[in-house]
Design a protein around this motif. Structure first.
Motif, PDB file in Angstrom:
ATOM      1  N   ILE A  98       2.695   1.583  -3.500  1.00  0.00           N
ATOM      2  CA  ILE A  98       1.763   1.937  -4.571  1.00  0.00           C
ATOM      3  C   ILE A  98       1.193   3.336  -4.353  1.00  0.00           C
ATOM      4  O   ILE A  98       1.110   4.139  -5.293  1.00  0.00           O
ATOM      5  CB  ILE A  98       0.627   0.896  -4.656  1.00  0.00           C
ATOM      6  N   GLY A  99       0.812   3.642  -3.110  1.00  0.00           N
ATOM      7  CA  GLY A  99       0.248   4.958  -2.820  1.00  0.00           C
ATOM      8  C   GLY A  99       1.226   6.081  -3.089  1.00  0.00           C
ATOM      9  O   GLY A  99       0.848   7.138  -3.622  1.00  0.00           O
TER      10      GLY A  99
ATOM     11  N   VAL B 224      -5.232  10.567  -4.393  1.00  0.00           N
ATOM     12  CA  VAL B 224      -4.817   9.258  -3.878  1.00  0.00           C
ATOM     13  C   VAL B 224      -5.122   9.153  -2.382  1.00  0.00           C
ATOM     14  O   VAL B 224      -5.526   8.086  -1.901  1.00  0.00           O
ATOM     15  CB  VAL B 224      -3.324   9.013  -4.155  1.00  0.00           C
TER      16      VAL B 224
ATOM     17  N   SER C 277      -7.437   6.321  -0.644  1.00  0.00           N
ATOM     18  CA  SER C 277      -6.899   5.517   0.464  1.00  0.00           C
ATOM     19  C   SER C 277      -7.821   5.558   1.672  1.00  0.00           C
ATOM     20  O   SER C 277      -8.094   4.525   2.296  1.00  0.00           O
ATOM     21  CB  SER C 277      -5.508   6.041   0.855  1.00  0.00           C
TER      22      SER C 277
ATOM     23  N   ALA D 197      -1.304   3.154   1.887  1.00  0.00           N
ATOM     24  CA  ALA D 197      -1.287   4.134   0.803  1.00  0.00           C
ATOM     25  C   ALA D 197      -1.496   5.553   1.310  1.00  0.00           C
ATOM     26  O   ALA D 197      -1.056   6.523   0.668  1.00  0.00           O
ATOM     27  CB  ALA D 197      -2.367   3.785  -0.229  1.00  0.00           C
TER      28      ALA D 197
ATOM     29  N   GLY E 157       7.154   6.961  -0.329  1.00  0.00           N
ATOM     30  CA  GLY E 157       6.402   5.708  -0.294  1.00  0.00           C
ATOM     31  C   GLY E 157       7.304   4.498  -0.187  1.00  0.00           C
ATOM     32  O   GLY E 157       7.022   3.555   0.559  1.00  0.00           O
TER      33      GLY E 157
ATOM     34  N   GLY F 208       0.821  -1.211   0.000  1.00  0.00           N
ATOM     35  CA  GLY F 208       0.000   0.000   0.000  1.00  0.00           C
ATOM     36  C   GLY F 208       0.850   1.254   0.000  1.00  0.00           C
ATOM     37  O   GLY F 208       0.575   2.209  -0.744  1.00  0.00           O
TER      38      GLY F 208
END
Length: 411
Positions: A67-68, A80, A84, A117, A349, A64
């Motif tokens: 990708i986030g 985003v 989330s 995320a 991230g 998460g």
């Protein structure tokens, strides 16, 4: 006319909204632990199965976060973050409707994806909402919501009666984020730095950098590696204590009430540390703050390893929360400073994802060592060399980016 006044107001609103999301995230991360005993009775779960219920949420945090953070650089931080928040809100509510062990694992994994995320976007939004010289303070002000959210989860667990009461915490953890979504849609501004960077890229027909370029090119390879080592080492120790501190208190012959006090002191220290220590970076500089922070962590571990009374354990818990949780907000602020706006989400991230590996490895390694007869005190003392390695890595990051250079990459 003071044109900076609206900008300051937007920055304060952004940090306030991100603080609310962090509070809800801290609540949800703690919810399974608080609800575990009653969930185990209702679904007749063995200890090993409850271990999976704890771990699967942490497993969702790792992809998460990666990708986030990546999507933040492509789609925008606000969009985003809202996706989330919707994801972890919906699946927290879904947790109240689970009917067996497998459905519980699925709901907690999906909740973990949303929680993971959210964090890179919270960090990016807060760090880009203020001038560079206030960035650490902004990130720390947001991150203090995490330990306070965890404390709220514990309170909800205490006041929810009966075996069915475990669902209350997940209702709060789900309805709260969904109620926050309209506020984010109406009042949260997209990062002006992100919008400006995207406009510049479009004007020059430049594609968004790939992951390899974001992390390893343009002189960032050594910095990325050192940042990851500091994240991993610090979070292994942090999550070892989060999971095993209550057991360590009880192993000293102290009561469950005293264990609860130690845990409360840990969370209070964490909330204070997240604000104060990150704020010190903007006032006295990065090198003295990072050095003092890791000296404080080592001192806290030494106190916990040698403590024998409820008072000394509570003091050690306060110090551990102050410096370990505060240290986490410092690392988040460092991560947001060393990557330029164009790749900030990807860089932050990735670092958060590596840190989440520490949240899995810390309790796992400690559990295995305790199973073969090592005492919790020995493990706490043995954590000090790991903290020393993390400290060296964090200081390498600071050395590669003196204060002026941190600010230079902010734009």
């Amino acid at each position: 006319m003071n044109i900076s006044a609206p900008r300051r107001a937007n920055g304060a609103i952004t940090i306030g909204l991100c603080l609310v999301v962090a509070l809800l995230e801290g609540l949800d991360l703690q919810s399974t632990g608080v609800a575990a005993p009653r969930m185990a009775r209702e679904f007749h779960l063995a200890v090993a199965q409850m271990g999976w219920a704890f771990s699967v949420g942490a497993l969702g945090l790792l992809p998460g976060a990666a990708i986030g953070g990546r999507l933040a650089d492509r789609m925008g931080r606000k969009r985003v973050l809202m996706l989330s928040v919707a994801l972890f809100g919906l699946f927290s509510i879904a947790t109240t409707q689970v009917w067996n062990f497998e459905s519980l694992l699925a709901a907690r994994f999906m909740t973990g994806l949303g929680l993971g995320a959210a964090m890179p976007n919270l960090i990016a939004l807060c760090s880009e909402a203020v001038p560079p010289q206030q960035r650490s303070t902004a990130v720390g002000a947001m991150y203090c919501g995490m330990p306070f959210g965890a404390a709220i989860a514990a309170v909800i667990g205490i006041v929810s009666p009966g075996d069915e009461g475990w669902r209350h915490i997940f209702y709060v953890g789900g309805i709260g984020p969904l109620l926050t979504l309209p506020l984010l849609a109406l009042f949260l501004k997209e990062s002006a730095q992100f919008i400006a960077t995207r406009s510049d890229d479009a004007a020059h027909h430049e594609a968004a950098p790939g992951v390899a370029r974001a992390l390893w090119k343009e002189g960032r390879a050594g910095t990325t590696l050192a940042l990851w080592v500091s994240f991993l080492g610090t979070l292994i120790v942090l999550y070892f204590l989060i999971n095993w501190l209550p057991s360590m208190v009880l192993s000293r012959g102290l009561t469950r009430t005293q264990s609860g006090v130690v845990q409360m002191m840990f969370n209070i220290g964490g909330g204070i540390g997240a604000i104060v220590i990150a704020g010190l970076m903007d006032r006295i500089g990065r090198r003295p703050t990072v050095t003092g922070m890791y000296v404080g962590i080592a001192g806290a571990l030494a106190v916990l390893a040698s403590a024998s009374t409820g008072a000394t354990m509570a003091f050690g818990g306060l110090l551990a929360g102050l410096f370990l949780v505060g240290g986490q907000s410092v690392l988040y602020a460092l991560a947001s400073s060393i990557y330029p706006t164009q790749v900030r989400g990807t860089g932050v991230g990735a670092a958060v994802a590596v840190g989440r590996m520490g949240s899995i490895l810390g309790p796992l390694i400690a559990g295995q060592l305790l199973a073969i007869g090592q005492s919790a005190s020995v493990l706490v003392a043995a954590s000090i060399p790991l903290i020393a390695v993390a400290a060296v890595a964090a200081l390498l990051v600071v050395a590669r980016f003196p204060r002026g250079q941190f600010m230079a990459v902010a734009h």
